[in-house]
Scaffold this active site. Structure first.
Site, PDB file in Angstrom:
ATOM      1  N   LYS A  13       0.579  -1.410   0.046  1.00  0.00           N
ATOM      2  CA  LYS A  13      -0.130   0.184   0.047  1.00  0.00           C
ATOM      3  C   LYS A  13       0.805   1.216   0.039  1.00  0.00           C
ATOM      4  O   LYS A  13       0.613   2.385  -0.631  1.00  0.00           O
ATOM      5  CB  LYS A  13      -0.902   0.110   1.156  1.00  0.00           C
ATOM      6  N   ARG A  88     -10.346   0.503   8.224  1.00  0.00           N
ATOM      7  CA  ARG A  88      -9.991  -1.061   8.652  1.00  0.00           C
ATOM      8  C   ARG A  88     -10.855  -1.692   9.254  1.00  0.00           C
ATOM      9  O   ARG A  88     -10.776  -2.919   9.546  1.00  0.00           O
ATOM     10  CB  ARG A  88      -8.557  -1.072   9.386  1.00  0.00           C
ATOM     11  N   ARG A 122      11.743  -5.936   4.858  1.00  0.00           N
ATOM     12  CA  ARG A 122      11.240  -4.763   4.737  1.00  0.00           C
ATOM     13  C   ARG A 122      12.110  -3.929   5.583  1.00  0.00           C
ATOM     14  O   ARG A 122      12.258  -3.975   6.682  1.00  0.00           O
ATOM     15  CB  ARG A 122       9.834  -4.547   4.664  1.00  0.00           C
ATOM     16  N   ARG A 155      10.881  -2.019  11.017  1.00  0.00           N
ATOM     17  CA  ARG A 155       9.779  -1.740  11.877  1.00  0.00           C
ATOM     18  C   ARG A 155       9.645  -2.949  13.175  1.00  0.00           C
ATOM     19  O   ARG A 155       9.704  -3.976  12.815  1.00  0.00           O
ATOM     20  CB  ARG A 155       8.441  -1.828  10.924  1.00  0.00           C
ATOM     21  N   ARG A 166      -1.021  -9.270  12.777  1.00  0.00           N
ATOM     22  CA  ARG A 166      -1.598  -8.222  11.804  1.00  0.00           C
ATOM     23  C   ARG A 166      -2.348  -8.873  10.743  1.00  0.00           C
ATOM     24  O   ARG A 166      -3.589  -8.343   9.978  1.00  0.00           O
ATOM     25  CB  ARG A 166      -0.425  -7.181  11.128  1.00  0.00           C
TER      26      ARG A 166
HETATM   27  P1  ADP Z   1       0.465  -2.729   7.782  1.00  0.00           P
HETATM   28  O1  ADP Z   1       1.687  -2.752   7.148  1.00  0.00           O
HETATM   29  O2  ADP Z   1      -0.191  -3.791   8.802  1.00  0.00           O
HETATM   30  O3  ADP Z   1      -0.547  -2.420   6.642  1.00  0.00           O
HETATM   31  P2  ADP Z   1       0.324   0.285   8.793  1.00  0.00           P
HETATM   32  O4  ADP Z   1       1.426   0.841   8.669  1.00  0.00           O
HETATM   33  O5  ADP Z   1      -0.595   0.514   7.937  1.00  0.00           O
HETATM   34  O6  ADP Z   1       0.446  -1.263   8.661  1.00  0.00           O
HETATM   35  O7  ADP Z   1      -0.415   0.259  10.380  1.00  0.00           O
HETATM   36  C1  ADP Z   1       0.442  -0.035  11.371  1.00  0.00           C
HETATM   37  C2  ADP Z   1      -0.508   0.010  12.443  1.00  0.00           C
HETATM   38  O8  ADP Z   1      -1.176   1.185  12.829  1.00  0.00           O
HETATM   39  C3  ADP Z   1      -1.555  -1.167  12.435  1.00  0.00           C
HETATM   40  O9  ADP Z   1      -0.823  -2.515  12.765  1.00  0.00           O
HETATM   41  C4  ADP Z   1      -2.682  -0.612  13.615  1.00  0.00           C
HETATM   42  O10 ADP Z   1      -2.074  -0.960  15.027  1.00  0.00           O
HETATM   43  C5  ADP Z   1      -2.487   0.707  13.428  1.00  0.00           C
HETATM   44  N1  ADP Z   1      -3.575   1.214  12.371  1.00  0.00           N
HETATM   45  C6  ADP Z   1      -3.251   1.825  11.159  1.00  0.00           C
HETATM   46  N2  ADP Z   1      -4.209   2.144  10.546  1.00  0.00           N
HETATM   47  C7  ADP Z   1      -5.295   1.719  11.229  1.00  0.00           C
HETATM   48  C8  ADP Z   1      -6.898   1.803  11.359  1.00  0.00           C
HETATM   49  N3  ADP Z   1      -7.404   2.435  10.117  1.00  0.00           N
HETATM   50  N4  ADP Z   1      -7.655   1.680  12.436  1.00  0.00           N
HETATM   51  C9  ADP Z   1      -6.699   1.058  13.602  1.00  0.00           C
HETATM   52  N5  ADP Z   1      -5.529   0.944  13.567  1.00  0.00           N
HETATM   53  C10 ADP Z   1      -4.736   1.339  12.751  1.00  0.00           C
END
Ligand code: ADP
Ligand code: ZN
Length: 217
Positions: A13, A88, A122, A155, A166
């Site tokens: 993404k 989400r 990553r 990360r 996740r």
């Molecule tokens: P990923 O690589 O898992 O898609 P992101 O960088 O988008 O990770 O998000 C990292 C973390 O931030 C998630 O694991 C969650 O804890 C939190 N997070 C991000 N976006 C949301 C959301 N829309 N609702 C709830 N928690 C979120």
């Protein structure tokens, strides 16, 4: 143009949205980046979200929605946005529907095995957040960001236990959101990744071409 990019953790993404941002002339709102930055800054928001982000659990909807509204309010009139990591949950999607019109969904379809392999190799730039992969999307100079020379790091939530969590959260909470959007009739552009070393550029071109067909680019 307002769009959402969906995909499991590690589907790409962030990689695709940063590459499409300039071509589309939109603002990207990347929820995970906002949370990581706030944790780093030790801000009030950072303290609220830290324990969730560390475990790979979802931050409570009220907190996320408030952040989204604040970010949307800063987008200049007439400029579009691309949402990465929002919505989400169904509740987040329902809230979004009340405050903005979404024109298209970009859907990244990547098999689980590829995801786990990708996430553990990553790396992110400490300074600008650009995503690299030490096996499949290497920086020109080892350990350094191509764009800003910043140091690359792994990360904290890119370890196997948290990755598994996740992925589980994605399946139980976010896949139903994708189904929700299928019912709305909003057009989908689907991108299928079949091999682990698939470079991002052809995918970006594919999505741009599809957006043009829809008169959105
Ligand atoms: P990923 O690589 O898992 O898609 P992101 O960088 O988008 O990770 O998000 C990292 C973390 O931030 C998630 O694991 C969650 O804890 C939190 N997070 C991000 N976006 C949301 C959301 N829309 N609702 C709830 N928690 C979120
Ligand atoms: Zn950088």
């Amino acid at each position: 143009m307002n769009a959402i990019i969906f995909g499991a953790p590690g589907a790409g993404k962030g990689t695709y949205s940063t590459r499409m941002q300039n071509q589309l002339g939109v603002d990207v709102i990347a929820m995970g980046d906002i949370f990581r930055e706030s944790v780093k800054q030790n801000s009030e928001l950072g303290n609220k979200v830290k324990s969730y982000v560390e475990k790979g659990a979802l931050v409570p909807d009220e907190v996320v929605v408030e952040v989204l509204k604040e970010r949307l309010s800063r987008i200049p009139a007439g400029k579009g946005f691309l949402l990465d990591g929002f919505p989400r949950t169904i509740a987040q999607a329902e809230t979004l529907q009340k405050i903005a019109k979404i024109d298209v969904i970009l859907m990244l379809d990547v098999p689980d095995q590829i995801i786990v392999e990708r996430l553990t190799s990553r790396r992110l730039c400490k300074n600008c957040g650009t995503v690299y992969n030490i096996r499949f999307l290497k920086p020109k100079v080892e350990g350094k960001c191509d764009k800003c020379g910043g140091e690359l790091y792994l990360r904290a939530d890119d370890n196997e236990t948290v990755i598994r969590n996740r992925l589980q959260v994605y399946k139980t909470q976010t896949e139903p959101v994708v189904e929700y959007y299928k019912k709305t009739g909003i057009p989908f552009i689907v991108n299928v990744t079949k091999s682990i070393d698939q470079p991002p550029e052809p995918m970006v071109e594919h999505m741009m071409a599809e957006l043009k067909k829809l008169n959105l680019a």
